[in-house]
Design a protein around this motif. Structure first.
Motif, mmCIF file in Angstrom:
data_model
loop_
_atom_site.group_PDB
_atom_site.id
_atom_site.type_symbol
_atom_site.label_atom_id
_atom_site.label_comp_id
_atom_site.label_asym_id
_atom_site.label_seq_id
_atom_site.Cartn_x
_atom_site.Cartn_y
_atom_site.Cartn_z
ATOM 1 N N THR A 157 12.187 33.570 109.819
ATOM 2 C CA THR A 157 10.790 33.226 110.091
ATOM 3 C C THR A 157 10.438 33.403 111.567
ATOM 4 O O THR A 157 9.295 33.715 111.905
ATOM 5 N N ALA B 84 9.645 36.967 112.080
ATOM 6 C CA ALA B 84 8.343 37.301 111.491
ATOM 7 C C ALA B 84 7.177 37.020 112.422
ATOM 8 O O ALA B 84 6.051 37.445 112.148
ATOM 9 N N GLU B 85 7.422 36.315 113.518
ATOM 10 C CA GLU B 85 6.353 36.068 114.473
ATOM 11 C C GLU B 85 5.960 37.336 115.234
ATOM 12 O O GLU B 85 4.829 37.456 115.697
ATOM 13 N N ARG C 245 2.208 37.426 104.102
ATOM 14 C CA ARG C 245 2.962 37.732 105.317
ATOM 15 C C ARG C 245 3.661 36.464 105.803
ATOM 16 O O ARG C 245 3.044 35.407 105.928
ATOM 17 N N ASP D 210 5.524 33.884 108.373
ATOM 18 C CA ASP D 210 5.529 33.491 109.779
ATOM 19 C C ASP D 210 6.325 32.203 109.919
ATOM 20 O O ASP D 210 6.781 31.629 108.919
ATOM 21 N N SER D 211 6.485 31.726 111.143
ATOM 22 C CA SER D 211 7.354 30.570 111.397
ATOM 23 C C SER D 211 6.826 29.289 110.769
ATOM 24 O O SER D 211 7.590 28.344 110.541
#
Length: 468
Positions: free
Chosen positions: A29, A32-33, A57, A59-60
């Motif tokens: 995660t 993914a940023e 999508r 993300d953190s």
């Protein structure tokens, strides 16, 4: 394959734990940023709760939601990412590292006309989605470890080519080498920081990272038992001093022997920018019972390409055993003087006016001693390298080079200390007096000609250092 066990319940020791590991999910995660990571299919918990819809999508912020549930299936199979570490990417990395790193250039020179086969082996490699995704996470979150893994793979394949392995075997060994440290993604963040002191739990996790990596390789269902065993064995040693299974001798596979040696070669070049070849050569000679002799001979042939034409053998012939002892005695004297100096330090010396100078020298001396110990050339190891000289006189050159470099670093420390803290030359407190004594003694040592150090002083300096 006998799988070692641990009492640490947080360490993933079975494949089902891999996709639910908190540290790995945080790494995913976090990546993914800054890199597009998308759910290719809906993600569910084992109890059937939908956690993420297809197309979302990552993300953190999703970390907390994912970590609260036991996921159904391997999370890597349900995610896709841009700019993944695929076969093309790895082949490009091999080409780049062959041009931009000392080890890569040495490998290219050593292999000669066979160097293009490194890329051919990569192109022939099985590389499933799970392997690609995990290496993408490593490249993003642990870039130095990623580069180490590619270089280690290049060394392993080079050794396999020397052993005349088939292209199929070389390709599978290459995949095992690339994935050998993938277990580090399951470690708590910050373990790679040299200033961070590992907790007991973190030490246990670090000690079994090769088990975790083996489970990752196993979970791909793309590689043979030989590849799994090699990953598990990459920190073992022939004398049983390695981990995680303390496996000995013939019980360690050929592929495992190749990975363990390739790991050491890559690690040395990553750690030491000054004379890595000489340091590694000395370590391998002093630890010859830990590594495969035939493979080690290949490595020595590789290391010889780092040295200029007039270095190794001519230098060995130019130095007698007595002269080597003299160089080491000077270094031992510097260390002995520092040990004596520190015994004069008052309590809470770091807070005094001269404390910054003391901290600076102390850190430099600690680093110097650690570097020498790791390369097997510390003055305290005199008995070991004297015995080694009898068996292999050519190793004398490496010891001379390393200790001369160490003397230069010690002298640089002294000069820097005098330049930054000139007040030490007119000490005003106990700490400053002790530091001034060390500076004076060191300048006296550096002012002596190497050839003029009496043999008695050699023995005295190294014996006193051992007692300290």
């Amino acid at each position: 394959m006998n799988l070692p066990t641990t009492g640490d319940s947080e360490t993933p020791l079975d494949p089902s734990a891999l996709s639910n590991d908190a540290h790995y999910l945080r790494a995913v995660t976090a990546m993914a940023e800054s890199q597009v990571v998308v759910a290719e299919s809906a993600i569910y918990s084992e109890s059937g709760i939908k956690l993420l819809d297809k197309g979302v999508r990552i993300d953190s912020r999703l970390y907390e939601r994912l970590i609260q549930h036991r996921l159904a299936g391997e999370v890597d199979d349900q995610l896709s990412t841009s700019d993944a570490v695929d076969i093309h990417c790895i082949a490009a990395q091999v080409q780049r590292l062959s041009d931009s790193t000392m080890l890569g250039r040495q490998l290219a020179q050593w292999l000669g006309d066979r160097h293009p086969r490194l890329v051919q082996v990569v192109q022939h490699m099985k590389w499933p989605q799970r392997a690609s995704f995990k290496m993408t996470v490593m490249r993003h979150q642990l870039p130095q470890l990623f580069e180490h893994s590619v270089l280690m793979m290049m060394v392993a394949v080079s050794l396999a080519l020397q052993e005349e392995m088939s292209q199929d075997d070389c390709a599978e060994l290459a995949a095992a080498a690339l994935l050998h440290d993938i277990g580090m993604l399951y470690m708590p963040p910050g373990w790679e920081n040299v200033q961070h002191k590992l907790t007991l739990n973190e030490r246990k996790q670090l000690a079994v990272h090769s088990i975790t990596a083996m489970l990752v390789v196993q979970s791909t269902q793309a590689y043979s038992r030989r590849a799994e065993d090699a990953v598990l064995e990459h920190h073992e040693r022939l004398d049983g001093s390695g981990y995680p299974g303390h496996t000995k001798g013939d019980a360690i596979s050929l592929w495992g022997r190749i990975l363990m040696l390739a790991e050491v070669v890559s690690a040395f070049y990553g750690k030491f920018s000054d004379m890595p070849a000489q340091r590694l050569s000395l370590v391998l000679r002093m630890n010859h019972n830990r590594f495969d002799h035939r493979l080690t001979q290949h490595v020595h042939a590789l290391l010889s390409h780092e040295q200029p034409a007039d270095s190794a053998q001519p230098l060995a012939l130019a130095h007698s055993s007595a002269q080597v002892r003299q160089v080491v005695a000077m270094l031992a004297a510097v260390m002995q003087h520092w040990a004596v100096c520190k015994r004069k330090f008052p309590e809470k010396w770091q807070t005094l006016a001269s404390g910054r100078a003391g901290v600076y020298v102390d850190l430099r001396m600690q680093a110097l001693e650690k570097s020498l110990a790791e390369s097997g050339s510390h003055p305290r190891q005199q008995a070991d390298w004297l015995k080694m000289f009898e068996e292999d006189p050519s190793s004398m050159a490496e010891l001379v080079l390393i200790n001369k470099e160490a003397l230069w670093q010690a002298e640089s420390c002294v000069q820097t200390c005098m330049r930054r803290w000139p007040q030490l030359l007119q000490p005003s407190d106990v700490l400053a007096e002790a530091l001034n004594d060390w500076l004076v003694n060191c300048r006296s040592v550096f002012g002596k000609e190497v050839a003029g150090v009496p043999a008695a002083q050699v023995v005295e300096a190294t014996e006193n250092l051992s007692q300290n």
